[in-house]
Design a protein around this motif. Structure first.
Motif, PDB file in Angstrom:
ATOM      1  N   GLU A  14       4.754  -5.168  -6.859  1.00 24.09           N
ATOM      2  CA  GLU A  14       4.150  -6.021  -5.840  1.00 24.09           C
ATOM      3  C   GLU A  14       4.710  -7.423  -5.974  1.00 24.09           C
ATOM      4  O   GLU A  14       4.815  -7.963  -7.086  1.00 24.09           O
ATOM      5  CB  GLU A  14       2.627  -6.058  -5.994  1.00 24.09           C
ATOM      6  CG  GLU A  14       1.946  -6.940  -4.947  1.00 24.09           C
ATOM      7  CD  GLU A  14       0.428  -6.820  -4.966  1.00 24.09           C
ATOM      8  OE1 GLU A  14      -0.240  -7.710  -4.417  1.00 24.09           O
ATOM      9  OE2 GLU A  14      -0.086  -5.824  -5.530  1.00 24.09           O
ATOM     10  N   LYS A  23       7.860   0.521  -9.144  1.00 23.19           N
ATOM     11  CA  LYS A  23       7.102  -0.108  -8.061  1.00 23.19           C
ATOM     12  C   LYS A  23       6.683  -1.520  -8.461  1.00 23.19           C
ATOM     13  O   LYS A  23       6.238  -1.745  -9.583  1.00 23.19           O
ATOM     14  CB  LYS A  23       5.867   0.737  -7.741  1.00 23.19           C
ATOM     15  CG  LYS A  23       6.198   2.198  -7.470  1.00 23.19           C
ATOM     16  CD  LYS A  23       4.948   3.057  -7.425  1.00 23.19           C
ATOM     17  CE  LYS A  23       5.278   4.527  -7.387  1.00 23.19           C
ATOM     18  NZ  LYS A  23       4.060   5.387  -7.337  1.00 23.19           N
ATOM     19  N   GLU A  42       0.833  -1.206   0.000  1.00 25.80           N
ATOM     20  CA  GLU A  42       0.000   0.000   0.000  1.00 25.80           C
ATOM     21  C   GLU A  42       0.866   1.253   0.000  1.00 25.80           C
ATOM     22  O   GLU A  42       0.560   2.234  -0.689  1.00 25.80           O
ATOM     23  CB  GLU A  42      -0.946  -0.008   1.199  1.00 25.80           C
ATOM     24  CG  GLU A  42      -1.969  -1.130   1.189  1.00 25.80           C
ATOM     25  CD  GLU A  42      -2.814  -1.144  -0.078  1.00 25.80           C
ATOM     26  OE1 GLU A  42      -3.208  -0.065  -0.546  1.00 25.80           O
ATOM     27  OE2 GLU A  42      -3.070  -2.245  -0.605  1.00 25.80           O
ATOM     28  N   LYS A  78       2.825   1.594  -3.488  1.00 30.18           N
ATOM     29  CA  LYS A  78       1.966   2.092  -4.562  1.00 30.18           C
ATOM     30  C   LYS A  78       1.790   3.602  -4.515  1.00 30.18           C
ATOM     31  O   LYS A  78       1.527   4.237  -5.539  1.00 30.18           O
ATOM     32  CB  LYS A  78       0.594   1.414  -4.487  1.00 30.18           C
ATOM     33  CG  LYS A  78       0.594  -0.031  -4.898  1.00 30.18           C
ATOM     34  CD  LYS A  78      -0.808  -0.597  -5.044  1.00 30.18           C
ATOM     35  CE  LYS A  78      -1.586  -0.604  -3.741  1.00 30.18           C
ATOM     36  NZ  LYS A  78      -2.890  -1.326  -3.862  1.00 30.18           N
TER      37      LYS A  78
END
Length: 215
Positions: free
Chosen positions: A39, A37, A21, A24
């Motif tokens: 994940e 970025k 979170e 991002k």
């Protein structure tokens, strides 16, 4: 300059992970450095595969992995990754290694190349708590920290990499009495300050400052 910043997906009983979170919400550039970025899954081995693919594709100058450390009240740049997988709980694929080496031919431990003391100082200058940590645990956080260091020794010698732990979000401690937390906006602010310190110290050694701990 390019900096690959990764954040884990939710794991265990949590439906949210402050790591991804916060990642991002980082700016697209910090002090002129492009922020990439990514994940990554909270899964042993698979997390390293995802990061390896990103390194090959993006050719970053730095990698900063970000992970949740429930119970910590500060942002904590990590000093060292150790060659052990010892899962307190299974990962998101149900795998729970116990006392297993991450890489049989890897070093016992690797130290980060990031300016962790400058990072901690910059976070505090931004008005947030930060200390240098000397243990990244033995779960997937330490795993990815170690794996990226191992990749450096085998494939990417110019890469500089490291890890930073962040606290729970407030919504995560509603059912965890007495556990510290930090607002997402503050975590983003702290990470931005830490990355800024990485950029500013590029090509230099870390600052000399007292960050040692007795325990």
């Amino acid at each position: 300059m390019k900096i690959l910043v990764t954040g884990f997906d939710p794991f265990g009983s949590d439906k949210i992970n402050p790591a991804i979170e916060a990642v991002k919400r980082l700016p697209a550039t910090i002090k002129g450095a492009k922020i990439i970025k990514l994940e990554i899954p909270t899964v042993f081995n698979k997390s390293a595969q995802v990061v390896h693919q990103a390194i090959v594709k993006e050719q970053p100058d730095y990698v900063l992995n970000v992970g949740q450390a429930g119970g910590r009240s500060a942002l904590t740049p990590e000093r060292v990754a150790i060659n052990i997988n010892d899962g307190r709980i299974p990962d998101n694929d149900g795998y729970q290694p116990l006392d297993e080496p991450i890489q049989p031919d890897g070093d016992t431990a690797y130290f980060t190349q990031l300016p962790i003391k400058a990072m901690a100082k910059a976070i505090r200058a931004a008005g947030l708590p930060a200390i240098v940590s000397n243990t990244a645990g033995t779960y997937v956080c330490n795993h990815i920290f170690y794996q990226v260091q191992y990749m450096r020794t085998k494939e990417f010698p110019k890469l500089k990499a490291g890890f930073i732990h962040i606290p729970f979000l407030p919504e995560q401690v509603i059912t965890r009495p007495n556990q510290p937390s930090m607002a997402l906006a503050d975590i983003v602010k702290g990470l931005t300050a830490a990355i800024g310190a990485i950029v500013e110290r590029d090509g230099q050694s870390d600052i000399k400052a007292v960050e040692g701990q007795n325990h």
